[in-house]
Motif scaffolding. Structure first.
Motif, PDB file in Angstrom:
ATOM      1  N   TYR A  70       3.524  -3.340  27.208  1.00  0.00           N
ATOM      2  CA  TYR A  70       2.683  -3.425  26.151  1.00  0.00           C
ATOM      3  C   TYR A  70       3.044  -2.612  24.691  1.00  0.00           C
ATOM      4  CZ  TYR A  70      -0.749  -5.791  29.251  1.00  0.00           C
ATOM      5  OH  TYR A  70      -1.494  -6.533  30.202  1.00  0.00           O
ATOM      6  N   VAL A  71       2.847  -3.151  23.805  1.00  0.00           N
ATOM      7  CA  VAL A  71       3.554  -2.606  22.598  1.00  0.00           C
ATOM      8  C   VAL A  71       2.468  -2.523  21.389  1.00  0.00           C
ATOM      9  CG1 VAL A  71       5.223  -2.792  20.728  1.00  0.00           C
ATOM     10  CG2 VAL A  71       5.596  -4.003  22.838  1.00  0.00           C
ATOM     11  N   PHE A  72       2.378  -1.480  20.644  1.00  0.00           N
ATOM     12  CA  PHE A  72       1.503  -1.310  19.571  1.00  0.00           C
ATOM     13  C   PHE A  72       1.959  -2.393  18.571  1.00  0.00           C
ATOM     14  CE2 PHE A  72       0.523   2.916  21.382  1.00  0.00           C
ATOM     15  CZ  PHE A  72      -0.647   2.974  20.999  1.00  0.00           C
ATOM     16  N   ARG A  73       0.689  -2.992  18.151  1.00  0.00           N
ATOM     17  CA  ARG A  73       0.953  -4.123  17.305  1.00  0.00           C
ATOM     18  C   ARG A  73       1.721  -3.844  15.973  1.00  0.00           C
ATOM     19  NH1 ARG A  73      -2.737  -9.093  16.797  1.00  0.00           N
ATOM     20  NH2 ARG A  73      -1.126 -10.175  16.051  1.00  0.00           N
ATOM     21  N   HIS A  74       1.473  -2.643  15.627  1.00  0.00           N
ATOM     22  CA  HIS A  74       2.327  -2.159  14.478  1.00  0.00           C
ATOM     23  C   HIS A  74       2.727  -0.757  14.567  1.00  0.00           C
ATOM     24  CE1 HIS A  74       3.730  -1.285  10.280  1.00  0.00           C
ATOM     25  NE2 HIS A  74       4.046  -2.559  10.095  1.00  0.00           N
ATOM     26  N   LEU A  75       3.755  -0.260  13.884  1.00  0.00           N
ATOM     27  CA  LEU A  75       4.489   0.819  14.107  1.00  0.00           C
ATOM     28  C   LEU A  75       3.261   2.123  13.446  1.00  0.00           C
ATOM     29  CD1 LEU A  75       6.833   3.040  14.104  1.00  0.00           C
ATOM     30  CD2 LEU A  75       7.110   2.485  11.702  1.00  0.00           C
ATOM     31  N   LEU A  76       2.697   1.596  12.276  1.00  0.00           N
ATOM     32  CA  LEU A  76       1.589   2.562  11.737  1.00  0.00           C
ATOM     33  C   LEU A  76       0.202   2.629  12.562  1.00  0.00           C
ATOM     34  CD1 LEU A  76       1.905   2.426   7.920  1.00  0.00           C
ATOM     35  CD2 LEU A  76       3.276   3.584   9.763  1.00  0.00           C
ATOM     36  N   ILE A  77      -0.004   1.605  13.518  1.00  0.00           N
ATOM     37  CA  ILE A  77      -1.218   1.832  14.287  1.00  0.00           C
ATOM     38  C   ILE A  77      -0.895   2.689  15.551  1.00  0.00           C
ATOM     39  CG2 ILE A  77      -2.722   0.434  15.898  1.00  0.00           C
ATOM     40  CD1 ILE A  77      -2.486  -2.140  14.274  1.00  0.00           C
ATOM     41  N   TRP A  78       0.598   2.824  15.784  1.00  0.00           N
ATOM     42  CA  TRP A  78       0.818   3.757  16.796  1.00  0.00           C
ATOM     43  C   TRP A  78       0.782   5.200  16.266  1.00  0.00           C
ATOM     44  CZ3 TRP A  78       6.477   5.655  17.479  1.00  0.00           C
ATOM     45  CH2 TRP A  78       6.409   6.515  18.458  1.00  0.00           C
ATOM     46  N   GLU A  79       1.438   5.281  14.913  1.00  0.00           N
ATOM     47  CA  GLU A  79       1.457   6.475  14.244  1.00  0.00           C
ATOM     48  C   GLU A  79      -0.286   7.072  14.095  1.00  0.00           C
ATOM     49  OE1 GLU A  79       3.534   6.921  10.917  1.00  0.00           O
ATOM     50  OE2 GLU A  79       5.412   6.186  11.788  1.00  0.00           O
TER      51      GLU A  79
ATOM     52  N   GLY B 138       5.203   6.915   0.483  1.00  0.00           N
ATOM     53  CA  GLY B 138       5.552   6.225   1.467  1.00  0.00           C
ATOM     54  C   GLY B 138       5.762   6.868   2.971  1.00  0.00           C
ATOM     55  N   ASP B 139       6.287   7.696   2.748  1.00  0.00           N
ATOM     56  CA  ASP B 139       6.595   8.644   3.990  1.00  0.00           C
ATOM     57  C   ASP B 139       5.491   9.204   4.924  1.00  0.00           C
ATOM     58  OD1 ASP B 139       6.503  10.283   1.924  1.00  0.00           O
ATOM     59  OD2 ASP B 139       7.924  11.631   2.872  1.00  0.00           O
ATOM     60  N   LYS B 140       4.453   9.528   4.079  1.00  0.00           N
ATOM     61  CA  LYS B 140       3.236  10.406   4.560  1.00  0.00           C
ATOM     62  C   LYS B 140       2.058   9.453   4.912  1.00  0.00           C
ATOM     63  CE  LYS B 140       5.023  14.378   1.990  1.00  0.00           C
ATOM     64  NZ  LYS B 140       5.441  13.881   0.747  1.00  0.00           N
ATOM     65  N   VAL B 141       1.611   8.697   4.004  1.00  0.00           N
ATOM     66  CA  VAL B 141       0.186   8.112   4.045  1.00  0.00           C
ATOM     67  C   VAL B 141      -0.090   6.951   5.165  1.00  0.00           C
ATOM     68  CG1 VAL B 141      -0.586   9.066   1.909  1.00  0.00           C
ATOM     69  CG2 VAL B 141       0.488   6.826   2.140  1.00  0.00           C
ATOM     70  N   PHE B 142      -1.238   6.812   5.405  1.00  0.00           N
ATOM     71  CA  PHE B 142      -1.653   5.494   6.356  1.00  0.00           C
ATOM     72  C   PHE B 142      -2.290   4.509   5.223  1.00  0.00           C
ATOM     73  CE2 PHE B 142      -1.562   8.559   9.977  1.00  0.00           C
ATOM     74  CZ  PHE B 142      -0.660   7.973  10.274  1.00  0.00           C
ATOM     75  N   PRO B 143      -1.974   3.407   5.162  1.00  0.00           N
ATOM     76  CA  PRO B 143      -2.707   2.535   4.184  1.00  0.00           C
ATOM     77  C   PRO B 143      -4.079   2.569   4.584  1.00  0.00           C
ATOM     78  CG  PRO B 143      -0.683   1.289   4.921  1.00  0.00           C
ATOM     79  CD  PRO B 143      -0.575   2.619   5.632  1.00  0.00           C
ATOM     80  N   GLU B 144      -4.874   2.608   3.642  1.00  0.00           N
ATOM     81  CA  GLU B 144      -6.551   2.803   3.794  1.00  0.00           C
ATOM     82  C   GLU B 144      -6.999   1.717   4.637  1.00  0.00           C
ATOM     83  OE1 GLU B 144      -8.685   4.551   0.629  1.00  0.00           O
ATOM     84  OE2 GLU B 144     -10.334   3.845   1.363  1.00  0.00           O
TER      85      GLU B 144
ATOM     86  N   ALA C 124       0.830  -1.286   0.043  1.00  0.00           N
ATOM     87  CA  ALA C 124       0.107  -0.155  -0.170  1.00  0.00           C
ATOM     88  C   ALA C 124       0.821   1.052  -0.085  1.00  0.00           C
ATOM     89  CB  ALA C 124      -0.892  -0.209   1.222  1.00  0.00           C
ATOM     90  N   LEU C 125       1.943   1.338   0.776  1.00  0.00           N
ATOM     91  CA  LEU C 125       2.893   2.566   0.952  1.00  0.00           C
ATOM     92  C   LEU C 125       3.511   2.915  -0.508  1.00  0.00           C
ATOM     93  CD1 LEU C 125       4.536   2.226   4.407  1.00  0.00           C
ATOM     94  CD2 LEU C 125       2.582   3.801   3.911  1.00  0.00           C
ATOM     95  N   ILE C 126       3.999   1.622  -1.142  1.00  0.00           N
ATOM     96  CA  ILE C 126       4.729   1.835  -2.282  1.00  0.00           C
ATOM     97  C   ILE C 126       3.575   2.349  -3.435  1.00  0.00           C
ATOM     98  CG2 ILE C 126       5.707   0.517  -4.383  1.00  0.00           C
ATOM     99  CD1 ILE C 126       7.659   0.041  -2.348  1.00  0.00           C
TER     100      ILE C 126
END
Ligand code: ATP
Ligand code: MG
Length: 409
Positions: free
Chosen positions: A369-378, A296-302, A289-291
Protein backbone atom coordinates in the motif's frame (compact mmCIF):
# COMPACT_ATOMS: atom_id res chain seq x y z
CA UNK A 1 12.72 27.66 -21.35
CA UNK A 2 8.92 28.08 -21.81
CA UNK A 3 9.03 31.44 -20.08
CA UNK A 4 12.00 32.72 -22.08
CA UNK A 5 10.45 31.78 -25.43
CA UNK A 6 7.11 33.30 -24.42
CA UNK A 7 8.74 36.52 -23.21
CA UNK A 8 10.69 36.80 -26.47
CA UNK A 9 7.50 36.25 -28.46
CA UNK A 10 5.72 38.95 -26.40
CA UNK A 11 8.67 41.34 -26.80
CA UNK A 12 8.78 40.99 -30.58
CA UNK A 13 4.97 40.83 -30.75
CA UNK A 14 4.95 37.52 -32.65
CA UNK A 15 3.53 34.09 -31.87
CA UNK A 16 5.86 31.39 -30.47
CA UNK A 17 5.65 29.30 -33.63
CA UNK A 18 7.22 32.25 -35.48
CA UNK A 19 10.32 31.85 -33.29
CA UNK A 20 10.74 28.09 -33.44
CA UNK A 21 9.67 25.10 -35.50
CA UNK A 22 7.56 22.22 -34.14
CA UNK A 23 6.43 24.02 -31.00
CA UNK A 24 5.51 21.40 -28.35
CA UNK A 25 1.82 21.57 -27.42
CA UNK A 26 2.44 22.38 -23.70
CA UNK A 27 4.54 25.41 -24.77
CA UNK A 28 1.83 26.55 -27.18
CA UNK A 29 -0.81 26.27 -24.43
CA UNK A 30 1.44 28.04 -21.94
CA UNK A 31 2.18 30.89 -24.34
CA UNK A 32 -1.53 31.28 -25.17
CA UNK A 33 -2.43 31.46 -21.48
CA UNK A 34 0.31 33.99 -20.67
CA UNK A 35 -0.65 36.18 -23.62
CA UNK A 36 -4.36 36.03 -22.70
CA UNK A 37 -3.59 36.47 -19.00
CA UNK A 38 -5.73 33.51 -17.86
CA UNK A 39 -4.94 30.20 -16.12
CA UNK A 40 -2.45 28.11 -18.08
CA UNK A 41 -3.14 24.58 -19.23
CA UNK A 42 -0.16 22.31 -19.75
CA UNK A 43 0.40 18.62 -20.49
CA UNK A 44 -2.53 16.20 -20.69
CA UNK A 45 -2.13 15.89 -24.47
CA UNK A 46 -2.67 12.14 -24.29
CA UNK A 47 -5.83 12.56 -22.21
CA UNK A 48 -7.21 15.19 -24.60
CA UNK A 49 -6.61 12.87 -27.55
CA UNK A 50 -8.35 10.05 -25.66
CA UNK A 51 -11.34 12.27 -24.99
CA UNK A 52 -11.49 13.38 -28.62
CA UNK A 53 -11.36 9.76 -29.82
CA UNK A 54 -14.12 8.73 -27.43
CA UNK A 55 -16.15 11.71 -28.53
CA UNK A 56 -15.71 10.74 -32.20
CA UNK A 57 -16.62 7.16 -31.35
CA UNK A 58 -19.76 8.44 -29.74
CA UNK A 59 -20.94 9.72 -33.11
CA UNK A 60 -21.39 6.10 -34.21
CA UNK A 61 -21.86 4.19 -30.96
CA UNK A 62 -22.57 5.41 -27.47
CA UNK A 63 -19.59 6.08 -25.24
CA UNK A 64 -18.82 7.88 -22.01
CA UNK A 65 -15.66 8.93 -20.20
CA UNK A 66 -14.89 8.94 -16.54
CA UNK A 67 -12.08 11.32 -15.57
CA UNK A 68 -10.75 10.29 -12.20
CA UNK A 69 -7.85 11.18 -9.95
CA UNK A 70 -6.96 12.61 -6.57
CA UNK A 71 -8.18 15.99 -5.34
CA UNK A 72 -6.60 18.88 -7.28
CA UNK A 73 -4.89 16.73 -9.92
CA UNK A 74 -6.64 18.59 -12.73
CA UNK A 75 -9.91 16.82 -13.55
CA UNK A 76 -11.96 20.01 -13.89
CA UNK A 77 -9.18 21.76 -15.84
CA UNK A 78 -9.05 18.86 -18.32
CA UNK A 79 -12.83 18.64 -18.74
CA UNK A 80 -13.14 22.39 -19.29
CA UNK A 81 -10.25 22.42 -21.74
CA UNK A 82 -11.90 19.64 -23.76
CA UNK A 83 -15.28 21.39 -23.76
CA UNK A 84 -13.57 24.64 -24.84
CA UNK A 85 -12.04 22.80 -27.78
CA UNK A 86 -15.48 21.46 -28.75
CA UNK A 87 -16.86 24.98 -28.87
CA UNK A 88 -14.50 25.74 -31.74
CA UNK A 89 -16.27 23.02 -33.74
CA UNK A 90 -19.63 24.74 -33.17
CA UNK A 91 -20.86 21.96 -30.91
CA UNK A 92 -22.55 22.86 -27.68
CA UNK A 93 -21.77 21.35 -24.35
CA UNK A 94 -23.15 21.51 -20.85
CA UNK A 95 -20.94 21.49 -17.74
CA UNK A 96 -22.60 20.99 -14.35
CA UNK A 97 -20.60 20.31 -11.20
CA UNK A 98 -22.09 18.81 -8.05
CA UNK A 99 -21.70 21.43 -5.35
CA UNK A 100 -22.31 21.08 -1.62
CA UNK A 101 -25.82 22.05 -0.47
CA UNK A 102 -26.82 23.03 -3.96
CA UNK A 103 -29.79 21.92 -6.06
CA UNK A 104 -27.97 19.88 -8.70
CA UNK A 105 -31.13 18.68 -10.47
CA UNK A 106 -32.36 22.26 -10.80
CA UNK A 107 -29.06 23.49 -12.29
CA UNK A 108 -28.69 20.45 -14.54
CA UNK A 109 -32.21 20.62 -16.00
CA UNK A 110 -32.05 24.40 -16.41
CA UNK A 111 -28.69 24.12 -18.22
CA UNK A 112 -30.11 21.57 -20.65
CA UNK A 113 -33.40 23.38 -21.18
CA UNK A 114 -31.60 26.75 -21.52
CA UNK A 115 -33.60 28.28 -18.66
CA UNK A 116 -31.76 31.18 -17.09
CA UNK A 117 -31.47 31.24 -13.31
CA UNK A 118 -32.79 34.79 -13.30
CA UNK A 119 -36.07 33.87 -14.99
CA UNK A 120 -39.06 34.31 -12.68
CA UNK A 121 -41.24 31.31 -11.80
CA UNK A 122 -44.17 32.43 -13.97
CA UNK A 123 -41.96 32.55 -17.07
CA UNK A 124 -40.33 29.20 -16.22
CA UNK A 125 -43.82 27.69 -15.96
CA UNK A 126 -44.56 28.89 -19.51
CA UNK A 127 -41.37 27.29 -20.85
CA UNK A 128 -42.14 23.97 -19.15
CA UNK A 129 -45.79 24.01 -20.22
CA UNK A 130 -44.69 24.25 -23.84
CA UNK A 131 -42.55 21.12 -23.39
CA UNK A 132 -44.81 18.80 -21.40
CA UNK A 133 -47.74 17.09 -23.09
CA UNK A 134 -49.50 15.98 -19.88
CA UNK A 135 -50.25 17.76 -16.62
CA UNK A 136 -48.34 15.20 -14.57
CA UNK A 137 -45.23 15.58 -16.69
CA UNK A 138 -45.61 19.34 -16.37
CA UNK A 139 -45.70 19.11 -12.55
CA UNK A 140 -42.80 16.67 -12.52
CA UNK A 141 -40.57 18.92 -14.66
CA UNK A 142 -41.56 22.00 -12.65
CA UNK A 143 -40.27 20.24 -9.56
CA UNK A 144 -37.00 19.36 -11.31
CA UNK A 145 -36.31 22.92 -12.45
CA UNK A 146 -36.94 24.18 -8.91
CA UNK A 147 -40.32 25.89 -9.26
CA UNK A 148 -42.40 25.58 -6.08
CA UNK A 149 -45.51 23.48 -6.74
CA UNK A 150 -48.89 24.61 -5.46
CA UNK A 151 -50.78 22.27 -3.13
CA UNK A 152 -52.92 20.71 -5.91
CA UNK A 153 -49.83 19.99 -8.03
CA UNK A 154 -48.03 18.50 -5.04
CA UNK A 155 -51.06 16.39 -4.16
CA UNK A 156 -51.29 15.03 -7.73
CA UNK A 157 -47.67 13.82 -7.63
CA UNK A 158 -47.67 12.54 -4.07
CA UNK A 159 -50.58 10.17 -4.76
CA UNK A 160 -48.93 8.38 -7.67
CA UNK A 161 -47.76 4.78 -7.26
CA UNK A 162 -43.98 4.15 -7.33
CA UNK A 163 -44.28 2.49 -10.75
CA UNK A 164 -46.21 5.46 -12.20
CA UNK A 165 -43.61 7.83 -10.74
CA UNK A 166 -40.89 5.68 -12.34
CA UNK A 167 -42.63 6.01 -15.72
CA UNK A 168 -42.92 9.77 -15.31
CA UNK A 169 -39.25 10.01 -14.42
CA UNK A 170 -38.30 8.04 -17.56
CA UNK A 171 -40.53 10.32 -19.70
CA UNK A 172 -39.00 13.45 -18.19
CA UNK A 173 -35.48 12.09 -18.72
CA UNK A 174 -36.23 11.22 -22.35
CA UNK A 175 -37.54 14.73 -22.87
CA UNK A 176 -34.35 16.21 -21.39
CA UNK A 177 -32.19 14.11 -23.70
CA UNK A 178 -34.31 15.09 -26.73
CA UNK A 179 -34.07 18.77 -25.84
CA UNK A 180 -30.30 18.51 -25.43
CA UNK A 181 -29.97 16.96 -28.90
CA UNK A 182 -32.31 19.53 -30.45
CA UNK A 183 -30.11 22.33 -29.10
CA UNK A 184 -27.03 20.66 -30.69
CA UNK A 185 -25.60 19.69 -27.33
CA UNK A 186 -23.17 16.88 -28.05
CA UNK A 187 -21.37 16.59 -24.71
CA UNK A 188 -22.56 16.79 -21.13
CA UNK A 189 -20.07 16.90 -18.27
CA UNK A 190 -21.02 16.21 -14.68
CA UNK A 191 -18.15 17.05 -12.35
CA UNK A 192 -17.47 16.10 -8.69
CA UNK A 193 -19.62 12.97 -8.96
CA UNK A 194 -18.08 11.61 -5.74
CA UNK A 195 -19.76 14.47 -3.83
CA UNK A 196 -23.28 13.57 -4.98
CA UNK A 197 -25.87 12.43 -2.43
CA UNK A 198 -28.00 9.34 -3.02
CA UNK A 199 -30.87 11.28 -4.65
CA UNK A 200 -28.51 13.04 -7.03
CA UNK A 201 -26.75 9.76 -7.82
CA UNK A 202 -30.08 8.14 -8.65
CA UNK A 203 -30.90 11.02 -11.00
CA UNK A 204 -27.51 10.82 -12.73
CA UNK A 205 -27.66 7.04 -13.01
CA UNK A 206 -31.09 7.21 -14.67
CA UNK A 207 -29.97 10.01 -17.00
CA UNK A 208 -26.95 7.97 -18.08
CA UNK A 209 -29.17 4.95 -18.72
CA UNK A 210 -31.64 6.91 -20.87
CA UNK A 211 -28.95 8.78 -22.81
CA UNK A 212 -27.07 5.53 -23.58
CA UNK A 213 -29.10 5.04 -26.74
CA UNK A 214 -28.46 8.60 -27.92
CA UNK A 215 -25.49 10.47 -29.36
CA UNK A 216 -24.70 12.39 -26.24
CA UNK A 217 -21.15 12.14 -25.00
CA UNK A 218 -21.11 12.03 -21.23
CA UNK A 219 -18.04 13.03 -19.25
CA UNK A 220 -17.98 12.34 -15.53
CA UNK A 221 -15.35 13.90 -13.28
CA UNK A 222 -14.73 12.28 -9.93
CA UNK A 223 -12.21 11.72 -7.17
CA UNK A 224 -11.87 7.97 -6.70
CA UNK A 225 -12.89 7.82 -3.06
CA UNK A 226 -15.90 6.55 -1.12
CA UNK A 227 -18.45 4.86 -3.41
CA UNK A 228 -16.16 5.58 -6.36
CA UNK A 229 -12.96 4.02 -5.01
CA UNK A 230 -13.69 1.28 -7.53
CA UNK A 231 -16.03 1.95 -10.49
CA UNK A 232 -19.64 1.10 -9.63
CA UNK A 233 -21.46 -1.29 -11.98
CA UNK A 234 -23.54 1.47 -13.56
CA UNK A 235 -20.35 3.20 -14.70
CA UNK A 236 -18.63 0.09 -16.02
CA UNK A 237 -19.45 1.01 -19.63
CA UNK A 238 -17.58 4.36 -19.30
CA UNK A 239 -13.94 4.54 -20.35
CA UNK A 240 -11.83 5.51 -17.40
CA UNK A 241 -9.11 8.11 -17.83
CA UNK A 242 -7.05 8.17 -14.64
CA UNK A 243 -5.15 11.40 -14.16
CA UNK A 244 -1.69 10.90 -12.78
CA UNK A 245 1.29 13.20 -12.46
CA UNK A 246 2.06 15.91 -15.01
CA UNK A 247 5.33 15.27 -16.82
CA UNK A 248 8.54 17.20 -16.09
CA UNK A 249 8.26 19.71 -18.91
CA UNK A 250 4.63 20.51 -18.00
CA UNK A 251 5.68 21.02 -14.36
CA UNK A 252 8.56 23.28 -15.43
CA UNK A 253 6.27 25.50 -17.47
CA UNK A 254 3.65 25.62 -14.74
CA UNK A 255 6.27 26.47 -12.13
CA UNK A 256 7.54 29.29 -14.35
CA UNK A 257 4.03 30.59 -14.80
CA UNK A 258 3.38 30.82 -11.06
CA UNK A 259 6.81 32.20 -10.11
CA UNK A 260 6.75 35.93 -9.42
CA UNK A 261 10.21 37.22 -10.42
CA UNK A 262 10.12 40.08 -7.88
CA UNK A 263 9.45 37.85 -4.87
CA UNK A 264 12.96 36.37 -4.37
CA UNK A 265 16.52 36.72 -5.74
CA UNK A 266 16.94 34.68 -8.97
CA UNK A 267 19.04 31.89 -7.39
CA UNK A 268 16.47 31.36 -4.62
CA UNK A 269 13.66 31.48 -7.14
CA UNK A 270 15.24 28.69 -9.14
CA UNK A 271 15.72 26.66 -5.95
CA UNK A 272 12.09 27.25 -4.97
CA UNK A 273 10.97 26.12 -8.42
CA UNK A 274 13.02 22.94 -8.34
CA UNK A 275 12.06 22.02 -4.76
CA UNK A 276 8.39 22.68 -5.42
CA UNK A 277 8.44 20.58 -8.59
CA UNK A 278 10.09 17.73 -6.67
CA UNK A 279 7.71 17.83 -3.72
CA UNK A 280 4.60 18.28 -5.87
CA UNK A 281 5.25 14.98 -7.67
CA UNK A 282 3.54 16.29 -10.80
CA UNK A 283 0.43 17.47 -8.94
CA UNK A 284 -0.60 20.88 -10.38
CA UNK A 285 -2.59 22.25 -7.41
CA UNK A 286 0.18 21.30 -4.98
CA UNK A 287 2.84 22.77 -7.25
CA UNK A 288 0.92 26.04 -7.50
CA UNK A 289 0.43 26.22 -3.72
CA UNK A 290 4.10 25.47 -2.97
CA UNK A 291 5.40 28.08 -5.41
CA UNK A 292 2.95 30.71 -4.21
CA UNK A 293 3.90 30.06 -0.58
CA UNK A 294 7.55 30.86 -1.55
CA UNK A 295 8.53 28.21 1.01
CA UNK A 296 8.27 25.19 -1.24
CA UNK A 297 10.55 23.05 0.92
CA UNK A 298 8.74 23.57 4.23
CA UNK A 299 5.01 24.12 4.01
CA UNK A 300 2.09 21.83 3.33
CA UNK A 301 -0.49 23.30 0.91
CA UNK A 302 -3.45 24.37 3.04
CA UNK A 303 -6.28 22.55 1.16
CA UNK A 304 -4.35 19.26 1.21
CA UNK A 305 -3.40 19.72 4.88
CA UNK A 306 -6.97 20.55 5.89
CA UNK A 307 -8.47 17.64 3.92
CA UNK A 308 -5.95 15.21 5.41
CA UNK A 309 -6.52 16.41 8.97
CA UNK A 310 -10.31 16.34 8.50
CA UNK A 311 -10.03 12.77 7.24
CA UNK A 312 -7.81 11.75 10.16
CA UNK A 313 -10.36 13.14 12.61
CA UNK A 314 -12.94 10.71 11.22
CA UNK A 315 -10.75 7.66 11.78
CA UNK A 316 -11.07 5.11 14.55
CA UNK A 317 -8.29 4.66 17.08
CA UNK A 318 -7.05 1.51 15.31
CA UNK A 319 -7.03 3.25 11.92
CA UNK A 320 -5.04 6.20 13.28
CA UNK A 321 -2.52 3.84 14.88
CA UNK A 322 -2.30 1.83 11.67
CA UNK A 323 -1.80 4.93 9.56
CA UNK A 324 0.92 6.32 11.79
CA UNK A 325 2.59 2.92 11.83
CA UNK A 326 2.53 2.74 8.02
CA UNK A 327 3.87 6.29 7.78
CA UNK A 328 6.78 5.41 10.08
CA UNK A 329 7.51 2.32 7.98
CA UNK A 330 7.77 4.38 4.76
CA UNK A 331 5.84 5.84 1.85
CA UNK A 332 5.05 2.26 0.70
CA UNK A 333 4.38 -0.65 3.02
CA UNK A 334 4.16 -4.35 2.21
CA UNK A 335 0.87 -6.14 2.85
CA UNK A 336 2.47 -8.60 5.32
CA UNK A 337 3.77 -5.73 7.48
CA UNK A 338 0.22 -4.38 7.74
CA UNK A 339 -1.08 -7.90 8.48
CA UNK A 340 1.41 -8.26 11.30
CA UNK A 341 0.46 -4.92 12.83
CA UNK A 342 -3.25 -5.75 12.71
CA UNK A 343 -2.69 -9.19 14.26
CA UNK A 344 -0.83 -7.61 17.16
CA UNK A 345 -3.75 -5.23 17.65
CA UNK A 346 -6.07 -8.30 17.51
CA UNK A 347 -7.88 -6.95 14.44
CA UNK A 348 -9.10 -9.49 11.90
CA UNK A 349 -9.99 -8.62 8.32
CA UNK A 350 -8.78 -5.85 6.08
CA UNK A 351 -11.45 -3.25 6.91
CA UNK A 352 -9.13 -0.68 8.55
CA UNK A 353 -6.81 -0.60 5.55
CA UNK A 354 -9.68 -0.79 3.04
CA UNK A 355 -11.22 2.27 4.72
CA UNK A 356 -7.94 4.18 4.36
CA UNK A 357 -8.00 3.39 0.64
CA UNK A 358 -11.64 4.55 0.32
CA UNK A 359 -10.78 7.79 2.11
CA UNK A 360 -8.11 8.52 -0.51
CA UNK A 361 -5.13 8.28 1.83
CA UNK A 362 -3.61 5.02 0.60
CA UNK A 363 -3.48 3.34 -2.81
CA UNK A 364 -3.39 -0.44 -3.16
CA UNK A 365 -0.57 -1.77 -5.35
CA UNK A 366 0.20 -5.40 -6.22
CA UNK A 367 1.99 -6.31 -2.97
CA UNK A 368 1.93 -3.12 -0.92
CA UNK A 369 0.00 0.00 0.00
CA UNK A 370 1.38 3.41 -0.95
CA UNK A 371 0.46 6.87 0.32
CA UNK A 372 -1.58 8.65 -2.33
CA UNK A 373 0.88 11.53 -2.42
CA UNK A 374 4.28 12.23 -0.96
CA UNK A 375 2.89 15.18 0.99
CA UNK A 376 0.04 13.14 2.50
CA UNK A 377 2.74 10.83 3.82
CA UNK A 378 4.74 13.79 5.14
CA UNK A 379 1.63 15.28 6.82
CA UNK A 380 0.83 12.01 8.61
CA UNK A 381 4.49 11.60 9.59
CA UNK A 382 4.55 15.13 11.01
CA UNK A 383 1.77 14.12 13.41
CA UNK A 384 3.65 11.14 14.85
CA UNK A 385 5.14 12.03 18.22
CA UNK A 386 8.58 10.71 19.22
CA UNK A 387 7.36 8.13 21.73
CA UNK A 388 5.02 6.64 19.08
CA UNK A 389 7.84 6.60 16.59
CA UNK A 390 9.93 4.45 18.96
CA UNK A 391 7.00 2.09 19.53
CA UNK A 392 6.45 1.65 15.77
CA UNK A 393 10.16 0.97 15.33
CA UNK A 394 10.02 -1.83 17.91
CA UNK A 395 6.98 -3.25 16.07
CA UNK A 396 8.84 -3.36 12.78
CA UNK A 397 11.90 -4.96 14.36
CA UNK A 398 9.72 -7.63 16.03
CA UNK A 399 7.96 -8.24 12.75
CA UNK A 400 11.25 -8.73 10.91
CA UNK A 401 12.42 -11.21 13.57
CA UNK A 402 9.11 -13.15 13.32
CA UNK A 403 9.43 -13.29 9.57
CA UNK A 404 12.91 -14.81 9.63
CA UNK A 405 12.62 -17.01 12.73
CA UNK A 406 11.95 -20.19 10.71
CA UNK A 407 15.17 -19.76 8.73
CA UNK A 408 18.17 -21.86 9.91
CA UNK A 409 20.62 -19.83 11.97
N1 ATP B 1 -3.10 20.64 -16.93
C1 ATP B 1 -3.02 21.71 -16.14
N2 ATP B 1 -2.26 22.77 -16.51
C2 ATP B 1 -2.18 23.84 -15.71
N3 ATP B 1 -2.79 23.98 -14.52
C3 ATP B 1 -3.55 22.96 -14.11
C4 ATP B 1 -3.70 21.77 -14.89
N4 ATP B 1 -4.48 20.93 -14.23
C5 ATP B 1 -4.82 21.56 -13.10
N5 ATP B 1 -4.27 22.77 -13.03
C6 ATP B 1 -4.43 23.75 -11.93
O1 ATP B 1 -4.45 23.02 -10.70
C7 ATP B 1 -5.51 23.47 -9.87
C8 ATP B 1 -6.46 22.30 -9.58
O2 ATP B 1 -7.03 21.88 -10.79
P1 ATP B 1 -8.53 21.32 -10.88
O3 ATP B 1 -9.46 22.17 -10.13
O4 ATP B 1 -8.81 21.07 -12.31
O5 ATP B 1 -8.33 19.93 -10.13
P2 ATP B 1 -9.46 18.90 -9.74
O6 ATP B 1 -8.85 17.54 -9.90
O7 ATP B 1 -10.70 19.17 -10.50
O8 ATP B 1 -9.65 19.25 -8.19
P3 ATP B 1 -10.88 18.81 -7.23
O9 ATP B 1 -10.64 17.36 -6.89
O10 ATP B 1 -10.70 19.71 -6.05
O11 ATP B 1 -12.15 19.04 -7.98
C9 ATP B 1 -6.17 24.64 -10.60
O12 ATP B 1 -5.59 25.83 -10.16
C10 ATP B 1 -5.81 24.41 -12.05
O13 ATP B 1 -5.74 25.61 -12.77
MG1 MG C 1 -12.63 19.62 -9.84
Amino acid sequence: MFRTVTHLACFFDVSVDYLMEDVPLPLLNYAKAVQKGDEPFVGRDWELVQLQQLYNLNLSSQSAACIQGMQGVGKTALIKRFLDQLQHTNKHSVYVPIEPNDAFTRRFCRAILCISNDLDDASVRLVIKALANTSLLYFYLLDWVGVTLDSAERYALSHLSPSRLGELEALAMTLLVQKALESSVSAIAIDNLHAANSKQLHFIEEFIEISKKQRLFLILGLTDIGLFTYPPDWLKHAHTISLGALNDSACESLASFYTKPQSLPPSQLELLRQLSIKRSNGHPAILKALIESTQGDKVFPEPLYKTTIRTLLELTHVQVSLLKFIACAGMAVKVEVIDYFLSIKSVTGIKPVHDLVCLGILCPKSNCYVFRHLLIWEIVLSLVIDSDRKEWKTFSQRQKKERYKHLPK
